[in-house]
Design an enzyme around this catalytic site. Structure first.
Site, PDB file in Angstrom:
ATOM      1  N   ASP A   1     -11.314   2.939   3.789  1.00 44.81           N
ATOM      2  CA  ASP A   1     -11.727   1.537   3.626  1.00 44.81           C
ATOM      3  C   ASP A   1     -13.236   1.422   3.396  1.00 44.81           C
ATOM      4  O   ASP A   1     -13.715   0.371   2.984  1.00 44.81           O
ATOM      5  CB  ASP A   1     -11.383   0.740   4.898  1.00 44.81           C
TER       6      ASP A   1
ATOM      7  N   LYS B   1       0.835  -1.206   0.000  1.00 40.31           N
ATOM      8  CA  LYS B   1       0.000   0.000   0.000  1.00 40.31           C
ATOM      9  C   LYS B   1       0.869   1.254   0.000  1.00 40.31           C
ATOM     10  O   LYS B   1       0.629   2.188  -0.767  1.00 40.31           O
ATOM     11  CB  LYS B   1      -0.928   0.005   1.230  1.00 40.31           C
TER      12      LYS B   1
ATOM     13  N   GLN C   1      -5.199  -1.446   9.453  1.00 36.99           N
ATOM     14  CA  GLN C   1      -5.012  -2.750   8.817  1.00 36.99           C
ATOM     15  C   GLN C   1      -5.633  -3.853   9.681  1.00 36.99           C
ATOM     16  O   GLN C   1      -5.386  -3.925  10.881  1.00 36.99           O
ATOM     17  CB  GLN C   1      -3.514  -3.013   8.594  1.00 36.99           C
TER      18      GLN C   1
HETATM   19  N1  GUN Z   1      -6.985  -6.790   5.639  1.00 40.76           N
HETATM   20  C1  GUN Z   1      -7.264  -7.533   4.545  1.00 40.76           C
HETATM   21  N2  GUN Z   1      -7.923  -6.800   3.632  1.00 40.76           N
HETATM   22  C2  GUN Z   1      -8.076  -5.571   4.163  1.00 40.76           C
HETATM   23  C3  GUN Z   1      -8.656  -4.349   3.684  1.00 40.76           C
HETATM   24  O1  GUN Z   1      -9.209  -4.251   2.597  1.00 40.76           O
HETATM   25  N3  GUN Z   1      -8.578  -3.293   4.535  1.00 40.76           N
HETATM   26  C4  GUN Z   1      -7.993  -3.367   5.746  1.00 40.76           C
HETATM   27  N4  GUN Z   1      -7.982  -2.292   6.508  1.00 40.76           N
HETATM   28  N5  GUN Z   1      -7.437  -4.473   6.216  1.00 40.76           N
HETATM   29  C5  GUN Z   1      -7.473  -5.565   5.408  1.00 40.76           C
END
Ligand code: GUN
Length: 304
Positions: free
Chosen positions: A120, A53, A97
């Site tokens: 998100d 990311k 996350q």
């Molecule tokens: N963990 C796995 N996929 C995601 C996601 O799309 N967003 C977040 N914040 N954590 C994740």
């Protein structure tokens, strides 16, 4: 031959569209859009996701920060970090996350993220905006699926779409987005009776269950469009033999493990008219949509 829906191509398009928006934002606001990622504990998969990311954020020209804390962080400690990020003028997007360590109250944490910075799209406020068809921040992975369908000019309106999986992160928002595109949507889950028959009714089948190659020929209507959101690791030879063809099996033997989705790759390629491979399908889009959400959040905050 089934058409392969290439997520890497769509990701590159979306990233290319982000760059001029970042330039325009900087000209207006005097700073780059800012993304803060909060990583708690030592989940190695999460660490890889977060690195990807921030690498992509760098590529599209965002300001980005990763706040890392060990697993001893308390819920209150996390809430304090989020409150500080909520208050900062130079941070437009906050991503916590997941998964968080078990002792942390994840619901409380996600609820405390300012909805206008919730890149998100997990906050109930944004969930409500989505379900009532109002503009707002949408969850990245399901938005990526819609992008891939649209950019490959796959019609959605009026078609039978079946989503397998009802998670808050993928299944539910996926169903809402497909509904917004005027599909006839069915959500299936672990308690669904005769899952293969339900899936065979799908002209668009989205698999988001987290079970290695569970969706096989029996589940796929010939000619269906199949979207595989799964990301599972095959670690045993026995499982590899069930899932992979000879070439992939040789690859498995070399590496000792391989990534596979929720759909059997060979069955999908044989029966579907078009499909997203794993890897290289939906996966790359999640991060691209996170970049776009961050820019959108930033633009809204400065009134662009
Ligand atoms: N963990 C796995 N996929 C995601 C996601 O799309 N967003 C977040 N914040 N954590 C994740």
């Amino acid at each position: 031959m089934a058409q392969i829906l290439n997520g890497n191509l769509v990701r590159d398009q979306i990233k290319a569209e982000c760059r001029p928006r970042v330039t325009r934002f900087i000209a207006k606001a005097g700073r780059a859009p800012g993304l803060a990622v909060v990583l708690v504990g030592d989940n190695s998969a999460s660490a890889v996701y977060v690195r990807n990311k921030t690498k992509t954020a760098e590529e599209v020209g965002l300001h980005h920060e990763t706040i890392t804390r060990d697993a001893s962080l308390t819920t209150e400690g996390l809430l304090a970090i989020i409150a500080e990020l909520n208050a900062r003028g130079d941070i437009d997007g906050i991503l916590i996350q997941l998964p968080l360590p078990a002792h942390i109250d994840s619901q409380k944490a996600l609820l405390s993220v300012a909805p206008e910075k919730d890149v998100d799209g997990f906050h109930p406020y944004n969930v409500g905006l989505l379900s009532t068809g109002r503009p707002g921040l949408r969850p990245c992975t399901p938005s990526g699926v819609i992008e891939i369908l649209k950019r490959y000019e796959i019609p959605i309106a009026g078609r039978n779409a079946v989503v397998v999986g009802r998670s808050d992160i993928v299944g539910k928002p996926m169903a809402m987005l497909l509904l917004q595109e005027n599909a006839t949507v069915t959500i299936c889950h672990s308690r669904t009776r005769d899952l293969p028959a339900m899936c065979r009714a799908a002209e668009i089948l989205v698999a988001a269950i987290g079970r290695t190659a569970m969706i096989t020929t029996d589940y796929i209507q010939p000619g269906a469009v199949v979207i595989d959101v799964g990301m599972n690791t095959v670690r045993t030879r026995e499982e590899a033999e069930r899932v992979f063809d000879a070439a992939k099996l040789a690859d498995f033997d070399k590496r000792g493990s391989l990534l596979v989705g929720d759909v059997h790759p060979g069955d999908m390629a044989r029966v579907a008219s078009a499909y997203t491979p794993v890897p290289g399908g939906v996966g790359p889009l999640t991060i691209a949509l996170l970049m776009r959400n961050t820019i959108e959040a930033a633009e809204r905050r400065v009134g662009l």
